[in-house]
Write an enzyme that holds these catalytic residues in place. Structure first.
Site, PDB file in Angstrom:
ATOM      1  N   SER A 151      -7.048  -4.002 -12.599  1.00 38.87           N
ATOM      2  CA  SER A 151      -7.688  -4.237 -13.932  1.00 38.87           C
ATOM      3  C   SER A 151      -8.557  -2.979 -14.571  1.00 38.87           C
ATOM      4  O   SER A 151      -9.006  -2.884 -15.404  1.00 38.87           O
ATOM      5  CB  SER A 151      -8.544  -5.441 -13.917  1.00 38.87           C
ATOM      6  N   TYR A 164      -3.832   8.072  -3.515  1.00 34.49           N
ATOM      7  CA  TYR A 164      -4.769   7.352  -3.054  1.00 34.49           C
ATOM      8  C   TYR A 164      -5.026   6.094  -3.678  1.00 34.49           C
ATOM      9  O   TYR A 164      -4.948   5.128  -2.915  1.00 34.49           O
ATOM     10  CB  TYR A 164      -6.169   8.284  -3.301  1.00 34.49           C
ATOM     11  N   LYS A 168      -4.107   2.350  -1.953  1.00 32.57           N
ATOM     12  CA  LYS A 168      -5.276   1.093  -1.634  1.00 32.57           C
ATOM     13  C   LYS A 168      -4.751  -0.048  -2.265  1.00 32.57           C
ATOM     14  O   LYS A 168      -5.002  -1.154  -1.911  1.00 32.57           O
ATOM     15  CB  LYS A 168      -6.488   1.559  -2.194  1.00 32.57           C
TER      16      LYS A 168
HETATM   17  N1  LIG Z   1     -16.340   8.067   0.533  1.00 30.53           N
HETATM   18  C1  LIG Z   1     -16.225   7.384  -0.363  1.00 30.53           C
HETATM   19  O1  LIG Z   1     -16.880   7.454  -1.525  1.00 30.53           O
HETATM   20  C2  LIG Z   1     -15.143   5.858  -0.146  1.00 30.53           C
HETATM   21  C3  LIG Z   1     -15.119   5.142  -1.282  1.00 30.53           C
HETATM   22  C4  LIG Z   1     -14.276   4.133  -1.239  1.00 30.53           C
HETATM   23  C5  LIG Z   1     -13.405   3.845  -0.116  1.00 30.53           C
HETATM   24  N2  LIG Z   1     -13.648   4.682   0.924  1.00 30.53           N
HETATM   25  C6  LIG Z   1     -12.739   4.627   2.122  1.00 30.53           C
HETATM   26  O2  LIG Z   1     -13.561   4.538   3.270  1.00 30.53           O
HETATM   27  C7  LIG Z   1     -13.063   4.739   4.277  1.00 30.53           C
HETATM   28  C8  LIG Z   1     -13.927   6.021   5.259  1.00 30.53           C
HETATM   29  O3  LIG Z   1     -13.954   6.936   4.309  1.00 30.53           O
HETATM   30  P1  LIG Z   1     -15.073   8.131   4.281  1.00 30.53           P
HETATM   31  O4  LIG Z   1     -15.691   8.287   3.415  1.00 30.53           O
HETATM   32  O5  LIG Z   1     -16.162   7.716   5.706  1.00 30.53           O
HETATM   33  O6  LIG Z   1     -14.112   9.330   4.684  1.00 30.53           O
HETATM   34  P2  LIG Z   1     -14.099  10.278   5.795  1.00 30.53           P
HETATM   35  O7  LIG Z   1     -15.663  10.980   6.244  1.00 30.53           O
HETATM   36  O8  LIG Z   1     -13.091  11.485   5.731  1.00 30.53           O
HETATM   37  O9  LIG Z   1     -13.778   9.745   6.998  1.00 30.53           O
HETATM   38  C9  LIG Z   1     -12.088   9.358   7.198  1.00 30.53           C
HETATM   39  C10 LIG Z   1     -11.910   8.942   8.793  1.00 30.53           C
HETATM   40  O10 LIG Z   1     -10.651   8.410   8.730  1.00 30.53           O
HETATM   41  C11 LIG Z   1     -10.162   9.155  10.054  1.00 30.53           C
HETATM   42  N3  LIG Z   1      -8.540   9.102   9.982  1.00 30.53           N
HETATM   43  C12 LIG Z   1      -7.897   9.544   9.038  1.00 30.53           C
HETATM   44  N4  LIG Z   1      -6.372   9.525   9.610  1.00 30.53           N
HETATM   45  C13 LIG Z   1      -6.544   8.886  10.776  1.00 30.53           C
HETATM   46  C14 LIG Z   1      -5.787   8.762  11.676  1.00 30.53           C
HETATM   47  N5  LIG Z   1      -4.365   9.103  11.591  1.00 30.53           N
HETATM   48  N6  LIG Z   1      -6.159   8.028  12.799  1.00 30.53           N
HETATM   49  C15 LIG Z   1      -7.448   7.659  13.069  1.00 30.53           C
HETATM   50  N7  LIG Z   1      -8.163   8.276  12.147  1.00 30.53           N
HETATM   51  C16 LIG Z   1      -7.912   8.620  11.043  1.00 30.53           C
HETATM   52  C17 LIG Z   1     -10.913  10.505   9.953  1.00 30.53           C
HETATM   53  O11 LIG Z   1     -10.688  11.044  11.261  1.00 30.53           O
HETATM   54  P3  LIG Z   1     -10.695  12.697  11.188  1.00 30.53           P
HETATM   55  O12 LIG Z   1     -12.069  13.458  11.293  1.00 30.53           O
HETATM   56  O13 LIG Z   1     -10.047  12.975  12.479  1.00 30.53           O
HETATM   57  O14 LIG Z   1      -9.702  12.951  10.091  1.00 30.53           O
HETATM   58  C18 LIG Z   1     -12.162   9.974   9.635  1.00 30.53           C
HETATM   59  O15 LIG Z   1     -12.845   9.581  10.821  1.00 30.53           O
HETATM   60  C19 LIG Z   1     -11.523   5.122   3.963  1.00 30.53           C
HETATM   61  O16 LIG Z   1     -10.525   4.189   4.100  1.00 30.53           O
HETATM   62  C20 LIG Z   1     -11.853   5.538   2.286  1.00 30.53           C
HETATM   63  O17 LIG Z   1     -10.606   5.357   1.646  1.00 30.53           O
HETATM   64  C21 LIG Z   1     -14.670   5.954   0.681  1.00 30.53           C
END
Ligand SMILES: NC(=O)c1ccc[n+]([C@@H]2O[C@H](COP(=O)([O-])OP(=O)(O)OC[C@H]3O[C@@H](n4cnc5c(N)ncnc54)[C@H](OP(=O)(O)O)[C@@H]3O)[C@@H](O)[C@H]2O)c1
Length: 247
Positions: A151, A164, A168
């Site tokens: 929406s 992305y 999701k």
């Molecule tokens: N930041 C935002 O504003 C936001 C908003 C909405 C949703 N999210 C969601 O929140 C979640 C965490 O995001 P974040 O903001 O904390 O981002 P981040 O700091 O980039 O952390 C992403 C994490 O995912 C890990 N990862 C990626 N591929 C992987 C794999 N194959 N196996 C194991 N670990 C893996 C990364 O590890 P490496 O360091 O090894 O790459 C890192 O620990 C994500 O699902 C993201 O889509 C974030």
């Protein structure tokens, strides 16, 4: 009191680390911090131990069959159970210029994003839900984003970000299908949006901290029996409580 075992994917930094930390502060929960890079995971475990939080660590790359199999075998041998799974690991290629349009997006990037944000969640779910079924208890939290709300797709507020956002949407679909399959059990699965947070992914302009974004994960990871099943929640901090988002 039963000691619940909580697994958080990608938890050496960002939101995953904040969720691991808050769950570790919760009485009766043993956190298993995971990271695909062992040194990063061990460093994060050390940081938490300096706060007197006892957290276990094991390597886990959610895109690798071998890694998930090794992790599951270790978990079974070490704890014989898993109660909480937070599917936090994710990738976000939105900063790439091609992501500004569905007409220019690189299909290989779209596929890679899908592999991590959707298929990998299916992989770890297939590995760990049988352990939850064995004790008829489980809380699964899938970290999504409000950018996946169908929406809101027409809103000018968000970047187009097809790789992305579509991944999701897929994750939210996985949540609803799994909830259907788990109907009648005490295994509850939900998606939530943590809000825009100051992490490596979110950048420094974001209004929320990862600790704020973790609050809704805590709520969903500790739902009582009969709690929400197959829903999509907004971040609690912004809205003052657990509010369902429209798909
Ligand atoms: N930041 C935002 O504003 C936001 C908003 C909405 C949703 N999210 C969601 O929140 C979640 C965490 O995001 P974040 O903001 O904390 O981002 P981040 O700091 O980039 O952390 C992403 C994490 O995912 C890990 N990862 C990626 N591929 C992987 C794999 N194959 N196996 C194991 N670990 C893996 C990364 O590890 P490496 O360091 O090894 O790459 C890192 O620990 C994500 O699902 C993201 O889509 C974030």
């Amino acid at each position: 009191m039963t000691q619940r075992v909580a697994v958080i994917t990608g938890s050496h930094k960002g939101l995953g680390y904040a969720i691991a930390r808050q769950l570790a502060q919760h009485e009766g929960i043993q956190v298993v911090l995971t990271s695909r890079k062992p040194q990063d995971g061990l460093t994060a475990q050390q940081r938490l131990s300096e706060e007197n939080l006892s957290v276990d660590f094991h390597p886990l790359d959610v895109t690798s069959d071998e890694s998930v199999q090794q992790f599951t075998a270790w978990l079974q041998q070490t704890y014989g159970r898993v109660d909480i799974l937070v599917n936090n690991a994710g990738v976000n290629p939105t900063q790439q210029p091609e992501e500004a349009s569905l007409l220019t997006v690189q299909l290989a990037t779209m596929l890679d994003t899908w592999v991590t944000n959707v298929v990998a969640v299916a992989r770890i779910t297939q590995a760990l839900v049988p352990l939850m079924k064995a004790q008829n208890y489980g809380r699964i939290v899938n970290v999504s984003t409000e950018m996946a709300s169908l929406s809101l797709m027409g809103s000018d507020y968000y970047p187009l970000a097809p790789s992305y956002r579509l991944s999701k949407v897929g994750l939210n679909g996985l949540t609803t299908l799994l909830a259907k399959e788990l109907q009648g059990s005490n295994i509850l699965v939900n998606s939530y949006s943590p809000g825009w947070m100051k992490t490596d992914m979110g950048g420094s302009d974001a209004p929320f901290t990862a600790d704020e974004g973790a609050e809704t994960a805590l709520y969903l990871a500790t739902l009582p029996e009969g709690g929400a099943q197959g829903q999509f929640f907004a971040e609690m901090r912004r809205l003052g409580g657990p509010i369902a988002l429209s798909w």
